[in-house]
Structure formats: structure tokens, C-alpha cells
Design an enzyme around this catalytic site. Structure first.
Site, PDB file in Angstrom:
ATOM      1  N   HIS A  26      -0.933   0.010   5.741  1.00  0.00           N
ATOM      2  CA  HIS A  26      -1.458   1.021   6.665  1.00  0.00           C
ATOM      3  C   HIS A  26      -0.500   2.193   6.902  1.00  0.00           C
ATOM      4  CE1 HIS A  26      -4.677  -1.824   8.567  1.00  0.00           C
ATOM      5  NE2 HIS A  26      -4.638  -1.900   7.245  1.00  0.00           N
ATOM      6  N   GLN A  28       0.814  -1.217   0.000  1.00  0.00           N
ATOM      7  CA  GLN A  28       0.000   0.000   0.000  1.00  0.00           C
ATOM      8  C   GLN A  28       0.848   1.269   0.000  1.00  0.00           C
ATOM      9  OE1 GLN A  28      -2.519  -0.445   3.452  1.00  0.00           O
ATOM     10  NE2 GLN A  28      -3.650  -2.162   2.577  1.00  0.00           N
ATOM     11  N   TYR A  38     -10.284 -10.355  10.044  1.00  0.00           N
ATOM     12  CA  TYR A  38     -10.544 -10.977   8.743  1.00  0.00           C
ATOM     13  C   TYR A  38     -10.775 -12.477   8.865  1.00  0.00           C
ATOM     14  CZ  TYR A  38      -8.999  -6.467   7.056  1.00  0.00           C
ATOM     15  OH  TYR A  38      -8.891  -5.108   6.830  1.00  0.00           O
ATOM     16  N   TYR A  56      -9.394   7.248  20.483  1.00  0.00           N
ATOM     17  CA  TYR A  56     -10.481   6.683  19.683  1.00  0.00           C
ATOM     18  C   TYR A  56     -10.505   5.149  19.672  1.00  0.00           C
ATOM     19  CZ  TYR A  56     -11.883  11.336  18.859  1.00  0.00           C
ATOM     20  OH  TYR A  56     -12.353  12.611  19.095  1.00  0.00           O
ATOM     21  N   GLU A  91     -14.866   3.772  10.317  1.00  0.00           N
ATOM     22  CA  GLU A  91     -15.340   4.779  11.258  1.00  0.00           C
ATOM     23  C   GLU A  91     -15.268   6.189  10.703  1.00  0.00           C
ATOM     24  OE1 GLU A  91     -13.928   2.702  15.485  1.00  0.00           O
ATOM     25  OE2 GLU A  91     -13.316   4.752  14.984  1.00  0.00           O
TER      26      GLU A  91
END
Length: 398
Positions: A177, A112, A293, A282, A272
Site C-alpha cells: 500500500h 508492491q 480478507y 473519507y 471506492e
């Protein structure tokens, strides 16, 4: 080979095709949640009433064949900067796409990673300064999100005086991420969103305020140091931190009041929408909606804990959010003030109507357009959509 312009016949056909943004009989929430034993903390925290308003939209392809596009930013002269994850920054202006702009650093484009978001200085017309985020190689297979800045040359071909001003710590051997959206606030400070690198071990560091993983950061865009009025000034935490306990934030925008909203990827379920407040936690990975998963719970499988904030809204199943704007413009007055979020999994633009700090309605716009990676609003109120399929598409009133 890259095709810089769609054929005239294709464009004409696309303009002629006005799409009703939501089919009259489509049901938005016709799939059960992955975590069927979880319940929201308050009404309409998930599966808010479906907006069934019909808005005709035309789709005009502007570019095809971009290589893993990720972010974009409009320039005052109407040009558009576009990032491609392999490390290319391009300028689209007057129907032409530039060659890659020189002067950028090396990126780690595995998984990513790569060249990610781009933001333009509020005073760009005078300074020509831009900022960009990227996954920076740190040696021994490790990498992390970094932020660089430089001055775009007058001809748009080179990024001059490039320097890296911020480096996420710690680096990690992961290709997942990275975050990472860049948003200027009204004081000229720069919000930077980060991911927690996904792996079971670094995931825990979203709760560790001595790290930058899984955080919303607020920095001085000139120095990369902590912005003034940040919540941590006594050495108890990294001073760049604004909020923590996040998973992987790839959507962020200011609303008309100047408040920062973010949307982060959840696991299997649990995307979210948050309104991050200074110094607040949070919850990830201690509390979350959705599940892992594998189908197993995340941690203890709890969704609430004292001292941890609830999301304003969550999705289960996920939309896989990326890119976000609050609509302001004359072309679609019915969208004024609404949040528009790119949906990778949803294959649509996700519209949320928000009243104060609560979601009151949801709609999927232009379904079937592909994996929406980023969204911008043009001066005339049209929408520009960047897709994982390598397209830049203009959405206008049909």
C-alpha cells in the site's frame, strides 16, 4: 529476454481481430457481494445499470516483456515514459524501447514497492522536467512513498539534476500500500496519492492528520512543500493534506471540469470511486464497504458515520483499480467524458458514465486483456494499456 516488437503476423492478426467490447448476453453483476448484509447509501452507488453498447476494438501489442510495469506518461513529441517497479524508467519512441534511463534513486522493490508513477510537466517542451513516485528505503527495513523530480536529457538517456522533493511520513516496515498516482491540477500543483501501508497498526493512521498515510496530498512541484490554497494552514494537520481517510489509491485523474477523481483499493469488496474535496474525511478504516480478507468485518462493520464522506461509487466484489483517464478524443466519440479505469482483478478496462457527481452506467471493455495497470490516451484518441503481464497494447477502433 525482452521482445521489443511483436511479430508482424501477430500484429496483423490482432489488428484484424475487432472485439465487441461487451458480449451481448454478459451480465456484469452476476456475482453476489462479499458483504451481503450491506446496503448502498443511495441508488446506483453500486451496481449501476450495465451499458450494453457494442464498440468494436482492435488490440495491437506494441511491447512485450516489460518487467513489472506500473505507470506511463506521454511526451509532447509522441514518446512514452514507462516505469518498471524494479527501478527502471524507459522511453518508448518510434517503435523502439530504450535502455533504462540513468540517474534515478534506489528503490525498495519488495512486495508492491518500487518505481511507481511518472508525470510530465505541463511545460515539458521547454523544461523537460518530469516527476516520479517510488518506495524509498528508509533504513531498518522501513520504507515510504517519496516523490522525485529531474530533467530528462535531450537524448532521453539520463535524468539530470534529480532530487527528492517529498517524503511521506512516517516510514513503516511494510511492503504494501504505497499508493501512488501523480496528477497535475489546472493551477500547476501536484496531487500525490498515498496508501496506509495495510498493516493493522499503520492502517489507523489514515485517520491521523499528523501523518501522510492514507491521504490525498497536494504539493508545490518545485519544492515539495504544501500547495497554496490547501485546507490546513493553522498547524492542526500536515499542510500537504488535501483529504484523508483513504486506503490505497492507485487511480486518479482530472475530469473535463478540472476536478480530481480517485479510485482506491478496498478490502474484500469496497473499492471506492471518490471525488475528494478539500479537508474532507473519507472514512477508512472506520467506515467501509466490503469486509476483511478473513471474512470478518472491518472495525465495527459500519458503512456510514456522520462527518465522513460516502464514496460516489463502490464495487463489491472488487475490480482492483489501477490507472485512470477521462476519455477525450475523436476515435471513440461514444466514450467522450467517460471514466476509464484499469481493472487488475476485473481483467478489463472499467467504463463509468458519470452525470454530475453520480455514476449512471458501467461497462467492462476488452475483457480478458489481462491485469490492466495503467491507461493513457494518444493524440489520435487511441488508448494505450499497460498490463501486469508486461505488455503495452494499443486499443483502436476495429
Amino acid at each position: 529476454m525482452m521482445q521489443r516488437h511483436a511479430p508482424a503476423a501477430t500484429i496483423a492478426a490482432a489488428i484484424a481481430l475487432c472485439l465487441a467490447m461487451t458480449p451481448a448476453l454478459a451480465e456484469l453483476n452476476d456475482q453476489p457481494p462479499n458483504a451481503q448484509d450491506q446496503t448502498p447509501a443511495f441508488p446506483d452507488q453500486t451496481r449501476a445499470p450495465q451499458i450494453r453498447q457494442q464498440i468494436p476494438i482492435s488490440q495491437t501489442p506494441l511491447i512485450r516483456g516489460l518487467g513489472n510495469p506500473w505507470g506511463m506518461a506521454l511526451l509532447p513529441d509522441g514518446g512514452l515514459l514507462i516505469t518498471e517497479r524494479p527501478g527502471r524508467l524507459r522511453l518508448y519512441r518510434n517503435g523502439q524501447l530504450s535502455q533504462p534511463i540513468s540517474g534515478l534513486p534506489d528503490v525498495d522493490a519488495r512486495g508492491q514497492g518500487g518505481l511507481l508513477d511518472v508525470a510530465v510537466a505541463p511545460d515539458f517542451a521547454g523544461t523537460r522536467q518530469i516527476w516520479f513516485s517510488f518506495s524509498e528505503p528508509r533504513g531498518n527495513g522501513r520504507n515510504a512513498t517519496s516523490v522525485g523530480t529531474g530533467r530528462l536529457s535531450e537524448d532521453g538517456a539520463t535524468l539530470e539534476d534529480m532530487r527528492v522533493i517529498f517524503r511521506q511520513e512516517p516510514a513503516w516496515a511494510s511492503t504494501l500500500h504505497f499508493g501512488s498516482r501523480l496528477v497535475f491540477d489546472r493551477q500547476g500543483r501536484l496531487f500525490v496519492t498515498t496508501g496506509e501501508r495495510s498493516r493493522p497498526e499503520p492502517r489507523q493512521l489514515a485517520q491521523d492528520v499528523s501523518t501522510h498515510l492514507g491521504k490525498v496530498l497536494r504539493i508545490d512541484p518545485a519544492t515539495g512543500g504544501p500547495a497554496s490554497e490547501n485546507p490546513f494552514t493553522d498547524g492542526r494537520a500536515r499542510p500537504e493534506i488535501w483529504s484523508w481517510g483513504h486506503r490505497n489509491i492507485q487511480a486518479a485523474a482530472l475530469d473535463s471540469q478540472g476536478r480530481l477523481w480517485t479510485v482506491e483499493h478496498g478490502p474484500q469488496g469496497g473499492d471506492e470511486l471518490n471525488l475528494p474535496q478539500a479537508g474532507r474525511n473519507y472514512g477508512w478504516p472506520i467506515i467501509t464497504y466490503g469486509q476483511d480478507y478473513s471474512g470478518a468485518p472491518i472495525g465495527q462493520g459500519i458503512t456510514q458515520r456522520e462527518g465522513m464522506e460516502q464514496p460516489v461509487y463502490y464495487w463489491d466484489p472488487v475490480i482492483a483499480p489501477s490507472g485512470m483517464v477521462f476519455y477525450r478524443g475523436g476515435m471513440f466519440p461514444e466514450l467522450e467524458g467517460d471514466a476509464l479505469i484499469g481493472g487488475l482483478q476485473a481483467g478489463a478496462v472499467v467504463r463509468l458514465k458519470i452525470d454530475g457527481d453520480r455514476v449512471t452506467g458501467e461497462q467492462r471493455l476488452v475483457e480478458g486483456i489481462g491485469r490492466v495497470r495503467d491507461i493513457e490516451i494518444t493524440p489520435d484518441g487511441a488508448l494505450l494499456i499497460l498490463t501486469d503481464g508486461g505488455e503495452l497494447i494499443r486499443l483502436a477502433r476495429g
